[in-house]
Design a protein around this motif. Structure first.
Motif, PDB file in Angstrom:
ATOM      1  N   ALA A  81      45.036  41.625  -0.362  1.00  0.00           N
ATOM      2  CA  ALA A  81      44.399  41.396  -1.654  1.00  0.00           C
ATOM      3  C   ALA A  81      42.926  41.091  -1.425  1.00  0.00           C
ATOM      4  N   LEU A  82      42.076  41.631  -2.307  1.00  0.00           N
ATOM      5  CA  LEU A  82      40.630  41.469  -2.180  1.00  0.00           C
ATOM      6  C   LEU A  82      40.088  40.716  -3.392  1.00  0.00           C
ATOM      7  N   GLY A  83      39.424  39.589  -3.152  1.00  0.00           N
ATOM      8  CA  GLY A  83      38.748  38.837  -4.194  1.00  0.00           C
ATOM      9  C   GLY A  83      37.244  38.957  -4.000  1.00  0.00           C
ATOM     10  N   GLN A 122      35.951  27.159 -11.771  1.00  0.00           N
ATOM     11  CA  GLN A 122      36.647  28.141 -12.604  1.00  0.00           C
ATOM     12  C   GLN A 122      36.888  29.445 -11.848  1.00  0.00           C
ATOM     13  N   SER A 123      35.868  29.920 -11.152  1.00  0.00           N
ATOM     14  CA  SER A 123      36.023  31.184 -10.421  1.00  0.00           C
ATOM     15  C   SER A 123      36.973  31.019  -9.237  1.00  0.00           C
ATOM     16  N   MET A 138      40.561  33.034  -8.311  1.00  0.00           N
ATOM     17  CA  MET A 138      40.899  33.599  -7.016  1.00  0.00           C
ATOM     18  C   MET A 138      42.219  33.033  -6.505  1.00  0.00           C
ATOM     19  N   ASP A 139      42.402  31.730  -6.652  1.00  0.00           N
ATOM     20  CA  ASP A 139      43.627  31.093  -6.190  1.00  0.00           C
ATOM     21  C   ASP A 139      44.839  31.697  -6.895  1.00  0.00           C
ATOM     22  N   ASP A 140      44.764  31.805  -8.228  1.00  0.00           N
ATOM     23  CA  ASP A 140      45.876  32.382  -8.992  1.00  0.00           C
ATOM     24  C   ASP A 140      46.137  33.836  -8.580  1.00  0.00           C
ATOM     25  N   ASP A 156      51.026  30.378  -1.468  1.00  0.00           N
ATOM     26  CA  ASP A 156      52.174  29.798  -2.155  1.00  0.00           C
ATOM     27  C   ASP A 156      51.726  29.249  -3.501  1.00  0.00           C
ATOM     28  N   PRO A 157      52.636  29.178  -4.476  1.00  0.00           N
ATOM     29  CA  PRO A 157      52.267  28.581  -5.762  1.00  0.00           C
ATOM     30  C   PRO A 157      51.812  27.139  -5.588  1.00  0.00           C
ATOM     31  N   LYS A 158      50.950  26.703  -6.494  1.00  0.00           N
ATOM     32  CA  LYS A 158      50.482  25.321  -6.446  1.00  0.00           C
ATOM     33  C   LYS A 158      51.632  24.380  -6.781  1.00  0.00           C
TER      34      LYS A 158
END
Length: 294
Positions: A167-169, A265-266, A270-272, A281-283
């Motif tokens: 995945a690329l952010g 916010q940004s 990216m985390d999501d 992993d999910p938070k």
């Protein structure tokens, strides 16, 4: 491609107190430099940020962070705050240095080669570093975003050794380096075959890794217009490509030392995104650790 074997730290130094985001350079002290490549006598490093208690036998995800540039110079500390966040999220994170004009590169191709080498270094030595080579994400700014896009779209066409992340952010990526672009460099479009160019808008194809692009609507350095057009081209090829625009923000809004609010916010976006793609992993429902932005 000459890659340096990793040296896993026996006892990584403890973090030097709490981070102060106004002093980004000091944040690099939270990691340790690992050489990944030597070219013409110049040793290139990535700075690894390891979660507390990290061991060789683990299989943690890794987020590679490539500082932005216009192929002129980089500031490795740019993504150090991001790395601290990903480390608190249980991943290994790394800031990657690559050659630019300031360090003797004659063209952007040297930097692109370094970025490719760093990606392959992680894949080759994942088990020795306690990493899961199937959970690799990357974030990048500006020219580094251009390099990651170009590599992701060219590699599958040209080689069996694919090093593109899962995945690329990308923050304010450069997507067009054609002759009419302010980011044009002859070396990037020298071939008569457009498919051999290092120009993302000319390389759009199917089956590109998922991409999230975050851009300032008032960006005066890398205008958002070409990125909007690039997103449309990618979607026509049925790629998972999303653009989020911070309408009132200029180029550097995602940096912690510029605006903590838009940085947070940004970073959340990216985390999501990395959670959705299976890299992170999910938070936790009620996180007891992590960085506070208040």
């Amino acid at each position: 491609m000459d890659l340096q074997a990793p040296i896993f730290p026996e006892d990584p130094p403890p973090p030097p107190g709490e981070p102060a985001f106004a002093e980004r350079e000091k944040l690099l002290e939270y990691g340790y430099p690992a050489p990944y490549r030597e070219v013409d006598g110049q040793q290139l490093h990535l700075t690894l940020f390891l979660p507390t208690g990290h061991q060789k036998g683990e299989r943690r995800p890794i987020i590679l962070c490539f500082p932005g540039s216009r192929w002129d110079r980089i500031h490795p500390s740019q993504f150090a705050p991001h790395c601290l966040n990903f480390r608190h999220r249980g991943a290994v994170a790394a800031v990657v240095e690559y050659r630019t004009q300031a360090t003797g590169a004659e063209s952007p191709l040297e930097g692109i080669s370094d970025i490719q080498a760093a990606l392959r270094w992680v894949q080759r030595f994942a088990s020795e570093l306690g990493l899961n080579g199937d959970r690799v994400g990357a974030i990048a700014g500006s020219a580094a975003g251009h390099a990651l896009l170009s590599l992701a779209m060219r590699e599958a066409e040209e080689t069996d050794e694919v090093s593109a992340p899962q995945a690329l952010g990308l923050f304010a990526p450069i997507v067009d380096v054609s002759k009419d672009s302010p980011f044009h460099h002859p070396a990037l479009t020298a071939s008569k075959n457009r498919k051999r160019h290092w120009n993302p808008v000319e390389l759009v194809r199917k089956k590109v890794p998922p991409i999230l692009m975050v851009h300032g609507g008032a960006d005066r350095i890398v205008p958002v217009g070409p990125v909007e057009r690039f997103e449309k081209l990618m979607r026509r090829k049925k790629n998972d490509c999303r653009l989020v625009i911070f309408e009132e923000s200029d180029h550097s809004f995602f940096n912690a030392n510029v605006n903590l609010g838009t940085y947070a916010q940004s970073l959340d976006l990216m985390d999501d995104f990395f959670v959705k793609q299976g890299v992170l992993d999910p938070k936790p429902a009620d996180p007891s650790t992590g960085l506070s932005w208040e």
